[in-house]
Design a protein around this motif. Structure first.
Motif, PDB file in Angstrom:
ATOM      1  N   UNK A 240     -37.894 -16.138  -1.068  1.00 57.62           N
ATOM      2  CA  UNK A 240     -37.535 -15.676  -2.422  1.00 57.62           C
ATOM      3  C   UNK A 240     -36.416 -14.653  -2.276  1.00 57.62           C
ATOM      4  N   UNK A 241     -35.347 -14.790  -3.066  1.00 56.54           N
ATOM      5  CA  UNK A 241     -34.224 -13.833  -3.009  1.00 56.54           C
ATOM      6  C   UNK A 241     -33.918 -13.321  -4.418  1.00 56.54           C
ATOM      7  N   UNK A 242     -33.368 -12.109  -4.472  1.00 58.01           N
ATOM      8  CA  UNK A 242     -33.025 -11.523  -5.780  1.00 58.01           C
ATOM      9  C   UNK A 242     -31.594 -11.821  -6.188  1.00 58.01           C
TER      10      UNK A 242
ATOM     11  N   UNK B 205     -47.470 -13.974  -0.888  1.00 56.85           N
ATOM     12  CA  UNK B 205     -46.078 -13.510  -0.826  1.00 56.85           C
ATOM     13  C   UNK B 205     -46.024 -12.312   0.119  1.00 56.85           C
ATOM     14  N   UNK B 206     -45.134 -12.411   1.118  1.00 55.57           N
ATOM     15  CA  UNK B 206     -44.949 -11.292   2.048  1.00 55.57           C
ATOM     16  C   UNK B 206     -43.510 -10.813   1.893  1.00 55.57           C
ATOM     17  N   UNK B 207     -43.337  -9.528   1.568  1.00 57.54           N
ATOM     18  CA  UNK B 207     -41.982  -9.010   1.392  1.00 57.54           C
ATOM     19  C   UNK B 207     -41.480  -8.438   2.709  1.00 57.54           C
ATOM     20  N   UNK B 208     -40.205  -8.718   3.003  1.00 52.57           N
ATOM     21  CA  UNK B 208     -39.648  -8.300   4.290  1.00 52.57           C
ATOM     22  C   UNK B 208     -38.385  -7.474   4.050  1.00 52.57           C
ATOM     23  N   UNK B 209     -38.392  -6.266   4.591  1.00 54.28           N
ATOM     24  CA  UNK B 209     -37.207  -5.420   4.480  1.00 54.28           C
ATOM     25  C   UNK B 209     -36.585  -5.293   5.870  1.00 54.28           C
ATOM     26  N   UNK B 210     -35.298  -5.651   5.974  1.00 52.67           N
ATOM     27  CA  UNK B 210     -34.646  -5.662   7.283  1.00 52.67           C
ATOM     28  C   UNK B 210     -33.688  -4.475   7.388  1.00 52.67           C
ATOM     29  N   UNK B 211     -33.875  -3.647   8.408  1.00 52.88           N
ATOM     30  CA  UNK B 211     -32.866  -2.617   8.679  1.00 52.88           C
ATOM     31  C   UNK B 211     -31.790  -3.289   9.525  1.00 52.88           C
TER      32      UNK B 211
ATOM     33  N   UNK C  98     -36.269  -8.203   0.853  1.00 53.34           N
ATOM     34  CA  UNK C  98     -36.203  -6.990   0.019  1.00 53.34           C
ATOM     35  C   UNK C  98     -35.045  -6.124   0.493  1.00 53.34           C
ATOM     36  N   UNK C  99     -34.225  -5.638  -0.458  1.00 55.01           N
ATOM     37  CA  UNK C  99     -33.119  -4.771  -0.042  1.00 55.01           C
ATOM     38  C   UNK C  99     -33.383  -3.330  -0.450  1.00 55.01           C
ATOM     39  N   UNK C 100     -34.396  -3.143  -1.296  1.00 53.17           N
ATOM     40  CA  UNK C 100     -34.638  -1.802  -1.820  1.00 53.17           C
ATOM     41  C   UNK C 100     -33.970  -1.610  -3.174  1.00 53.17           C
ATOM     42  N   UNK C 101     -33.189  -2.597  -3.605  1.00 52.43           N
ATOM     43  CA  UNK C 101     -32.521  -2.501  -4.904  1.00 52.43           C
ATOM     44  C   UNK C 101     -33.356  -3.133  -6.006  1.00 52.43           C
ATOM     45  N   UNK C 102     -32.838  -3.057  -7.228  1.00 53.34           N
ATOM     46  CA  UNK C 102     -33.614  -3.520  -8.381  1.00 53.34           C
ATOM     47  C   UNK C 102     -33.796  -5.051  -8.374  1.00 53.34           C
ATOM     48  N   UNK C 103     -32.774  -5.796  -7.945  1.00 53.41           N
ATOM     49  CA  UNK C 103     -32.856  -7.261  -8.052  1.00 53.41           C
ATOM     50  C   UNK C 103     -33.975  -7.823  -7.190  1.00 53.41           C
ATOM     51  N   UNK C 104     -33.967  -7.444  -5.896  1.00 58.11           N
ATOM     52  CA  UNK C 104     -34.993  -8.035  -5.025  1.00 58.11           C
ATOM     53  C   UNK C 104     -36.376  -7.496  -5.389  1.00 58.11           C
ATOM     54  N   UNK C 105     -36.440  -6.264  -5.900  1.00 60.13           N
ATOM     55  CA  UNK C 105     -37.754  -5.738  -6.273  1.00 60.13           C
ATOM     56  C   UNK C 105     -38.314  -6.502  -7.480  1.00 60.13           C
ATOM     57  N   UNK C 106     -37.443  -6.798  -8.449  1.00 62.44           N
ATOM     58  CA  UNK C 106     -37.893  -7.564  -9.620  1.00 62.44           C
ATOM     59  C   UNK C 106     -38.291  -8.983  -9.187  1.00 62.44           C
ATOM     60  N   UNK C 107     -37.466  -9.596  -8.323  1.00 61.08           N
ATOM     61  CA  UNK C 107     -37.777 -10.960  -7.860  1.00 61.08           C
ATOM     62  C   UNK C 107     -39.116 -10.953  -7.124  1.00 61.08           C
ATOM     63  N   UNK C 108     -39.331  -9.943  -6.273  1.00 65.23           N
ATOM     64  CA  UNK C 108     -40.577  -9.887  -5.495  1.00 65.23           C
ATOM     65  C   UNK C 108     -41.773  -9.661  -6.419  1.00 65.23           C
ATOM     66  N   UNK C 109     -41.591  -8.847  -7.453  1.00 69.38           N
ATOM     67  CA  UNK C 109     -42.709  -8.559  -8.359  1.00 69.38           C
ATOM     68  C   UNK C 109     -43.120  -9.837  -9.107  1.00 69.38           C
ATOM     69  N   UNK C 110     -42.131 -10.600  -9.556  1.00 67.40           N
ATOM     70  CA  UNK C 110     -42.448 -11.858 -10.255  1.00 67.40           C
ATOM     71  C   UNK C 110     -43.152 -12.810  -9.279  1.00 67.40           C
ATOM     72  N   UNK C 111     -42.584 -12.919  -8.048  1.00 66.47           N
ATOM     73  CA  UNK C 111     -43.160 -13.851  -7.073  1.00 66.47           C
ATOM     74  C   UNK C 111     -44.566 -13.406  -6.678  1.00 66.47           C
TER      75      UNK C 111
END
Ligand code: XMP
Length: 502
Positions: free
Chosen positions: A311-313, A235-241, A214-227
C-alpha cells in the motif's frame, strides 16, 4: 457520476476534483478507452478534457462514441474543438497563440447562471474554432477569440479552462454544468470515499497480508489508516530510514506513529547511500531510490510471509508529473513511488489516494480523526534530501544540508504565517564560492532557501519572506554550519520551475 475523458491535459484531475467539490463522484477515463467502459456506470454527464494535440491532425471519428450516451457533454479547449470539428464546424491554428488571462463576455445561458457578464478567464490554446457547427449558438467571446464558448443541443464547449483557479467563477461554471445541466446527484463525501476504499482493499487482499510504505507524512499515514481499517492486523506498516532523512526524523516518526499502528522501522542508510554513490543525474537518483525502496519492501514481505500487496500513499500530482496519468501527458519528473518503480515487481500495488490532491487527503485525514499536527505536516519528498543536494550525494554533504535545514526550520516555526507555507527547505548546490571569514579566505558551498505557497503542489508561488528573517537564517547558517559560506533565496514560481530542485 460524471466521466472525465482525458485527452492528455495536465489539468484533467483538476476537472475531476472540481466535480468532487460539488459533491458528485467523478472518474477519469482515457480517450483511448472504449465508450463501453461507461455502460452500466450511471453516467450523468461527460467532460472532455483539454490536450496537447490538434483535432485536424488526426482521425477523430473514433471519438464520436463519447457523444452517443444521451447525457450532456462539456468540452474544454481540445474537447470543444473536437466537437466543433466532428459536427461540421472548423478549427484552425490561431493567428496568435493565446496564453493567460482574457476578458470573457457571455450571453444568458444556464451554464453561466450567477456569473457576472464580464469575467477574467484563463486561456491556453494554439488552435481556435473559426466556424461553429450548424445549429450551434455562440454563448461567449473574448477580445481575441470570437468563439470562446458555444452550445449545440446537449453539448457545451469552452475555449478557456474553468478548472484552474485563475478563471474567476470557474468553479461555478463547472457546478452549473454538473448540477443545473446534468442534474447529477451529490453522493461523494469523505465518508463515502473511505467506505468504498475499505471495501475495495478488503476485496483485493482477502485473507492475505499487505505492507504499507510509511514516510511519516500525511499521505502515507492516511493511506495506512484506511488500509488498517480494511485489513486490521494483516496490514504491517514499514518505515525505512534511507539515509536521506532530515535531522532526528526517524525517531520523531517512530515516536508519533508506533502508538497508533503496527510499525516496523528499518535502518537502510548504508544500502541507499552506496547505491547513490556517484549518481549525479536527478532522474537517475529518483529511479535508484524507487528501486531500493521496493527491494526493501519485497525483502520485508518475504520475512513476514504471505504478503502479496504494497500500500502506498501516492497522490495524483506524483502520477501526472511522472507521465503516468490516464491520458497521454508529458514526464516532468519521476516521483520515486510512481515513475521510480522498477518494471517487474513481486508485490501488487494498492494506492487508495492515487486520484486525490493533498488538500483532499488532508480533509480525509480529518474525517479519519488523525491528530491536527499530523494533518498539517508539510510535504517531504520520498527521495528526501537526495533531491535537495544537487549533484553527488554523500555523508558529508548530507550532514551539511541537515544542519542548514534544521536552522531554517527552527526559525521558520517562529514565523507568524508558518501555517500558510506549503514547504520551506534548504538546498545544497554543487557550487563553491569565495568568502572571507576572520581575515581568512574561504571556498565553501552555496545553500539556497526555498519557500513556496501552493494549494495542491501542481502550481506554486515563492513566499515573500521578511528580510529580517532571511537575514537571521543566512547569518546563522553561515556561522553555524561548517562548509557553507553563502546563502541565496530562490524566487521562482512553479511553473516555470518545480518546487524541488531535482
Ligand atoms: P515538484 O518538485 O514536482 O514537487 O514541484 C511537487 C510536490 O511533490 C513533492 N515531491 C515528491 N513527493 N516523491 C514524493 O513523495 C517524490 O519523488 C517527489 N518529488 C517531489 C514535492 O516535495 C512537492 O511537495
Amino acid at each position: 457520476m460524471i466521466a472525465v475523458i482525458d485527452f492528455g491535459s495536465q489539468y484533467t484531475q483538476l476537472i475531476a476534483r472540481r466535480i468532487r467539490e460539488c459533491g458528485v463522484y467523478s472518474e477519469i477515463i482515457s480517450c483511448h478507452g472504449s465508450a463501453s467502459v461507461l455502460v452500466g456506470k450511471d453516467v450523468e454527464g461527460i467532460v472532455l478534457s483539454g490536450g496537447p494535440g490538434s483535432v485536424y491532425e488526426i482521425d477523430i471519428e473514433n471519438y464520436r462514441r463519447f457523444f452517443s450516451l444521451g447525457v450532456p457533454v462539456l468540452g474544454i479547449c481540445y474537447g470543444m474543438q473536437l466537437a466543433a470539428q466532428l459536427f461540421g464546424g472548423k478549427v484552425r491554428k490561431s493567428k496568435s497563440r493565446e496564453y493567460g488571462l482574457a476578458h470573457l463576455t457571455h450571453r444568458k445561458d444556464p451554464l453561466f447562471a450567477g456569473i457576472p457578464k464580464r469575467v477574467h478567464v484563463w486561456m491556453s490554446h494554439g488552435d481556435t474554432v473559426v466556424r461553429v457547427p450548424r445549429g450551434a449558438r455562440v454563448i461567449a467571446y473574448t477580445e481575441n477569440t470570437a468563439v470562446a464558448a458555444f452550445r449545440l443541443r446537449g453539448f457545451y464547449g469552452l475555449q478557456f479552462h474553468p478548472e484552474v483557479r485563475h478563471t474567476r467563477h470557474g468553479r461555478r461554471i463547472i457546478s452549473n454544468f454538473v448540477i443545473k445541466v446534468c442534474h447529477a446527484r451529490r453522493t461523494w463525501s469523505a465518508r463515502r470515499f473511505v467506505e468504498d476504499e475499505i471495501n475495495r482493499i478488503r476485496e483485493m487482499v482477502g485473507n492475505e497480508k499487505a505492507i504499507c510504505g510509511i514516510s511519516g507524512g500525511v499521505d502515507s499515514t492516511v493511506a495506512a489508516t484506511i488500509a488498517a481499517r480494511a485489513l486490521g492486523k494483516n496490514l504491517i506498516s514499514v518505515f525505512v530510514d534511507n539515509g536521506v532523512l532530515r535531522m532526528n526524523e526517524r525517531e520523531e516518526v517512530r515516536a508519533s506513529l508506533s502508538p497508533v499502528m503496527n510499525l516496523r522501522v528499518i535502518d537502510a542508510r548504508d544500502r541507499f547511500l552506496s547505491s547513490l554513490a556517484n549518481v549525479k543525474d536527478a532522474e537517475r537518483k529518483r529511479k535508484v531510490i524507487g528501486r531500493e525502496f521496493i527491494k526493501i519492501f519485497e525483502a520485508e514481505a518475504n520475512r513476514i510471509g504471505n504478503v502479496k500487496y504494497l500500500v502506498q500513499g501516492t497522490l495524483y500530482p506524483d502520477v501526472i508529473e511522472s507521465g503516468q496519468g490516464i491520458g497521454p501527458a508529458d514526464v516532468i519528473k519521476s516521483h520515486h513511488n510512481v515513475g521510480g518503480l522498477p518494471k517487474r515487481m513481486k508485490l501488487k500495488i494498492i494506492e487508495p489516494l492515487r486520484m486525490l490532491f493533498k488538500d483532499e487527503v488532508r480533509s480525509i485525514g480529518r474525517y479519519l480523526g488523525l491528530p491536527a499536527h499530523y494533518i498539517e505536516r508539510k510535504p517531504f519528498p520520498g527521495p528526501g534530501l537526495a533531491v535537495r543536494i544537487v549533484g553527488v550525494v554523500n555523508k558529508g554533504r548530507l550532514e551539511t544540508l541537515r544542519q542548514a535545514d534544521q536552522i531554517l526550520l527552527e526559525e521558520a516555526h517562529k514565523l507568524r504565517n508558518y501555517g500558510s507555507i506549503w514547504q520551506i527547505f534548504a538546498v545544497l548546490l554543487p557550487l563553491g564560492s569565495v568568502g572571507v571569514m576572520g581575515d581568512r579566505r574561504t571556498y565553501d558551498s552555496v545553500c539556497a532557501i526555498r519557500a513556496v505557497r501552493s494549494d495542491d503542489g501542481m502550481t506554486a508561488d515563492w513566499v515573500r519572506l521578511p528580510h529580517n528573517f532571511l537575514n537571521r537564517v543566512s547569518r546563522r547558517i553561515v556561522n553555524e554550519v561548517k562548509g557553507i559560506n553563502r546563502v541565496v533565496f530562490d524566487i521562482t514560481s512553479k511553473p516555470p520551475a518545480t518546487i524541488e530542485w531535482e
